[in-house]
Design an enzyme around this catalytic site. Structure first.
Site, PDB file in Angstrom:
ATOM      1  N   ARG A 198       0.843  -1.207   0.000  1.00 42.82           N
ATOM      2  CA  ARG A 198       0.000   0.000   0.000  1.00 42.82           C
ATOM      3  C   ARG A 198       0.875   1.253   0.000  1.00 42.82           C
ATOM      4  O   ARG A 198       0.575   2.237  -0.677  1.00 42.82           O
ATOM      5  CB  ARG A 198      -0.866   0.019   1.257  1.00 42.82           C
ATOM      6  CG  ARG A 198      -1.953  -1.015   1.249  1.00 42.82           C
ATOM      7  CD  ARG A 198      -2.663  -1.002   2.593  1.00 42.82           C
ATOM      8  NE  ARG A 198      -3.628  -2.064   2.659  1.00 42.82           N
ATOM      9  CZ  ARG A 198      -3.835  -2.852   3.699  1.00 42.82           C
ATOM     10  NH1 ARG A 198      -3.142  -2.685   4.810  1.00 42.82           N
ATOM     11  NH2 ARG A 198      -4.727  -3.793   3.671  1.00 42.82           N
ATOM     12  N   PHE A 222     -11.314  -5.166  -5.494  1.00 39.90           N
ATOM     13  CA  PHE A 222     -11.227  -6.079  -4.340  1.00 39.90           C
ATOM     14  C   PHE A 222     -10.697  -5.279  -3.137  1.00 39.90           C
ATOM     15  O   PHE A 222      -9.732  -5.655  -2.483  1.00 39.90           O
ATOM     16  CB  PHE A 222     -10.308  -7.288  -4.604  1.00 39.90           C
ATOM     17  CG  PHE A 222     -10.638  -8.073  -5.843  1.00 39.90           C
ATOM     18  CD1 PHE A 222     -11.666  -9.002  -5.826  1.00 39.90           C
ATOM     19  CD2 PHE A 222      -9.925  -7.893  -7.024  1.00 39.90           C
ATOM     20  CE1 PHE A 222     -11.977  -9.750  -6.967  1.00 39.90           C
ATOM     21  CE2 PHE A 222     -10.229  -8.625  -8.159  1.00 39.90           C
ATOM     22  CZ  PHE A 222     -11.249  -9.557  -8.141  1.00 39.90           C
ATOM     23  N   ASP A 264     -15.801  -3.652  -4.256  1.00 40.63           N
ATOM     24  CA  ASP A 264     -15.771  -4.962  -3.599  1.00 40.63           C
ATOM     25  C   ASP A 264     -17.181  -5.541  -3.681  1.00 40.63           C
ATOM     26  O   ASP A 264     -18.167  -4.811  -3.623  1.00 40.63           O
ATOM     27  CB  ASP A 264     -15.343  -4.832  -2.135  1.00 40.63           C
ATOM     28  CG  ASP A 264     -14.893  -6.165  -1.532  1.00 40.63           C
ATOM     29  OD1 ASP A 264     -13.671  -6.355  -1.354  1.00 40.63           O
ATOM     30  OD2 ASP A 264     -15.763  -7.014  -1.229  1.00 40.63           O
ATOM     31  N   ALA A 266     -16.360  -8.021  -9.458  1.00 43.95           N
ATOM     32  CA  ALA A 266     -15.216  -7.463 -10.190  1.00 43.95           C
ATOM     33  C   ALA A 266     -15.364  -7.628 -11.699  1.00 43.95           C
ATOM     34  O   ALA A 266     -15.183  -6.668 -12.460  1.00 43.95           O
ATOM     35  CB  ALA A 266     -13.933  -8.149  -9.722  1.00 43.95           C
ATOM     36  N   CYS A 303      -2.814 -14.163  -3.610  1.00 44.09           N
ATOM     37  CA  CYS A 303      -2.518 -14.636  -2.257  1.00 44.09           C
ATOM     38  C   CYS A 303      -2.768 -16.140  -2.136  1.00 44.09           C
ATOM     39  O   CYS A 303      -2.864 -16.675  -1.044  1.00 44.09           O
ATOM     40  CB  CYS A 303      -3.324 -13.865  -1.215  1.00 44.09           C
ATOM     41  SG  CYS A 303      -5.094 -14.037  -1.428  1.00 44.09           S
TER      42      CYS A 303
HETATM   43  N1  SAH Z   1      -7.179  -5.367  -0.915  1.00 42.41           N
HETATM   44  C1  SAH Z   1      -7.800  -5.633   0.355  1.00 42.41           C
HETATM   45  C2  SAH Z   1      -7.944  -7.107   0.644  1.00 42.41           C
HETATM   46  C3  SAH Z   1      -8.698  -7.883  -0.380  1.00 42.41           C
HETATM   47  S1  SAH Z   1      -9.347  -9.405   0.172  1.00 42.41           S
HETATM   48  C4  SAH Z   1      -7.056  -4.921   1.460  1.00 42.41           C
HETATM   49  O1  SAH Z   1      -6.023  -4.307   1.188  1.00 42.41           O
HETATM   50  O2  SAH Z   1      -7.510  -4.971   2.609  1.00 42.41           O
HETATM   51  C5  SAH Z   1     -10.343  -9.866  -1.159  1.00 42.41           C
HETATM   52  C6  SAH Z   1     -11.649  -9.116  -1.282  1.00 42.41           C
HETATM   53  O3  SAH Z   1     -12.271  -9.524  -2.502  1.00 42.41           O
HETATM   54  C7  SAH Z   1     -12.661  -9.383  -0.185  1.00 42.41           C
HETATM   55  O4  SAH Z   1     -12.991  -8.169   0.445  1.00 42.41           O
HETATM   56  C8  SAH Z   1     -13.897  -9.947  -0.914  1.00 42.41           C
HETATM   57  O5  SAH Z   1     -15.131  -9.456  -0.419  1.00 42.41           O
HETATM   58  C9  SAH Z   1     -13.668  -9.459  -2.318  1.00 42.41           C
HETATM   59  N2  SAH Z   1     -14.283 -10.274  -3.386  1.00 42.41           N
HETATM   60  C10 SAH Z   1     -14.416 -11.613  -3.459  1.00 42.41           C
HETATM   61  N3  SAH Z   1     -14.961 -11.987  -4.631  1.00 42.41           N
HETATM   62  C11 SAH Z   1     -15.208 -10.835  -5.319  1.00 42.41           C
HETATM   63  C12 SAH Z   1     -15.763 -10.557  -6.615  1.00 42.41           C
HETATM   64  N4  SAH Z   1     -16.178 -11.524  -7.414  1.00 42.41           N
HETATM   65  N5  SAH Z   1     -15.837  -9.271  -6.992  1.00 42.41           N
HETATM   66  C13 SAH Z   1     -15.417  -8.265  -6.190  1.00 42.41           C
HETATM   67  N6  SAH Z   1     -14.894  -8.476  -4.961  1.00 42.41           N
HETATM   68  C14 SAH Z   1     -14.775  -9.741  -4.538  1.00 42.41           C
END
Ligand code: SAH
Length: 408
Positions: free
Chosen positions: A224, A240, A262, A292, A352
């Protein structure tokens, strides 16, 4: 104590401090006198010995392909003060790494095998530690662990246990898998409604009661900070976004606009709370609850483009047998993102999934770039931060990887 005797030559990886004993390596089990059952209890402490009866270590027994997770190598019993000493060592490393400061009270205290505590995760948010057990042994020891955290980590007053998603689902556990183990704070934080934790000077509302994992993704802290460096004057998409970690750094870095997306409505509510708290004047942030793939497709149809996109999806492959599909998923989402980057723009893209290694991930991103036909260069290769260390003898501990791409 029950002894687990290995087959000849199966002691070698343990002598190299790899902490797992696979069930196939076991020649026989000699139960101690207290047992009624024909096998050790799940979570029981056992002594592991070579075929020549050499003491290799003590660890937690569990039914499954990983039969024992070693806690102390070369010992025949758990040393006195074991938990206090291990947690103190973990804390001292974070302190030495400069992670404990007035402007940073959010850090991972224990990263499983990376801190020689296989099966245990501990994240610290201001005065609260959130503990996750991934093994029955750690579940059995949760109260001792909580006591040791309170004793060894000066800032921590409360310990919350959150293992409903992480313990093996087949295990028969009668005690609660969630709830406070220790609760001393007089403040109103227990409902997490007014709870703030600080990462690099930015405040985040952390909801360990209802949030994902332990409530926050500490593992992206350093990445970040890199987004902050590149954000000035840019139109940014944080895909996400969860609680908006990357969005806050992009705003602080002077982004022109930031869109956070998200699928979780609850996450979007938290992004808005976090942005309003840190940047009360900001008018350049938008948060949208959407899938997404659908969002990117719809934005593209509108002709929308960005200077900087962050893609930090959940693990597409949770198991080895899901890797092929995961790679297709990474290729698809990255192709969609690369298409929407303006010439001279930047993509931060992550995986991840532990089961997808960095070469496979890079190949998926390469395929995405080739599919779209843009000229792409790798600027940075990113990974998990210093409070998520990888035991060199346990490469399985490496899971987060990222690429920063320059797209022409
Ligand atoms: N970037 C974030 C962590 C991401 S974790 C940070 O820095 O804190 C992954 C995220 O993807 C979760 O919040 C989950 O709700 C979201 N997610 C899962 N499937 C998704 C989809 N199909 N479209 C959009 N978001 C999604």
């Amino acid at each position: 104590m029950t002894s687990v005797i290995l087959k000849p030559h199966k002691e070698e990886s343990l002598k190299r401090f790899h902490p797992w004993v696979f069930s196939g390596a076991i020649a026989k089990i000699v139960l101690d006198a207290s047992h009624q059952s024909p096998t050790p209890e799940e979570g029981e402490l056992v002594s592991v010995r070579s075929a020549a009866n050499e003491a290799l270590g003590v660890g937690h027994w569990q039914v499954g392909s990983i039969a024992v997770r070693i806690l102390a190598f070369g010992e025949e019993a758990l040393p006195a003060n074991f938990w206090n000493e291990r947690l103190r060592a973990a804390y001292q490393v974070r302190e030495a790494l400069g992670l404990i400061r007035p402007d940073n009270n959010t850090f991972r205290l224990v990263h499983g095998e990376g801190d020689f505590l296989p099966g245990l995760i501990v994240d610290v948010y201001a005065d609260t530690a959130v503990v996750q057990a991934h093994s029955i042994g750690m579940h059995v020891c949760r109260n001792e662990i909580a006591q040791a955290i309170i004793a060894e980590v000066p800032q921590v007053k409360n310990v919350y246990y959150k293992s409903d998603d992480t313990l093996p689902f087949k295990a028969e556990i009668s005690e609660p898998k969630v709830g406070y183990l220790i609760h001393n704070s007089q403040s109103t934080i227990h409902n997490t409604e007014e709870f703030w934790s600080v990462e690099n000077g930015l405040s985040f509302r952390i909801d360990w009661l209802r949030g994902q994992k332990t409530g926050f993704f500490i593992d992206q802290r350093e990445n970040r900070a890199l987004v902050e460096r590149y954000a000035k004057g840019k139109d940014v998409l944080n895909m996400f976004c969860y609680t908006g970690g990357f969005s806050l750094y992009a705003l602080r870095g002077g982004a022109k606009t930031v869109d956070s997306v998200d699928v979780s409505q609850k996450a979007i509510e938290l992004v808005n709370v976090n942005v309003a708290h840190n940047f009360p004047e900001a008018k350049n942030h938008t948060a949208v609850a959407a899938d997404a793939f659908e969002y990117l497709t719809a934005q593209k149809a509108k002709g929308c483009t960005y200077d900087l996109i962050i893609l930090d999806p959940p693990a597409f492959a949770k198991h080895r047998d899901a890797v092929k599909n995961a790679l297709r998923g990474y290729q698809r989402i990255n192709a969609k993102a690369i298409e929407m980057i303006r010439p001279g723009g930047i993509l931060f893209t992550f995986s991840c999934s532990q089961a997808v290694d960095k070469e496979a991930f890079r190949l998926a991103v390469f395929s995405a770039a080739a599919q779209v036909g843009r000229k792409v260069r790798i600027l940075h290769q990113l990974h998990q931060p210093q409070d998520h260390p990888i035991n060199i003898y346990h490469p399985e501990g490496e899971y987060l990887k990222g690429l920063v791409l320059y797209v022409e």
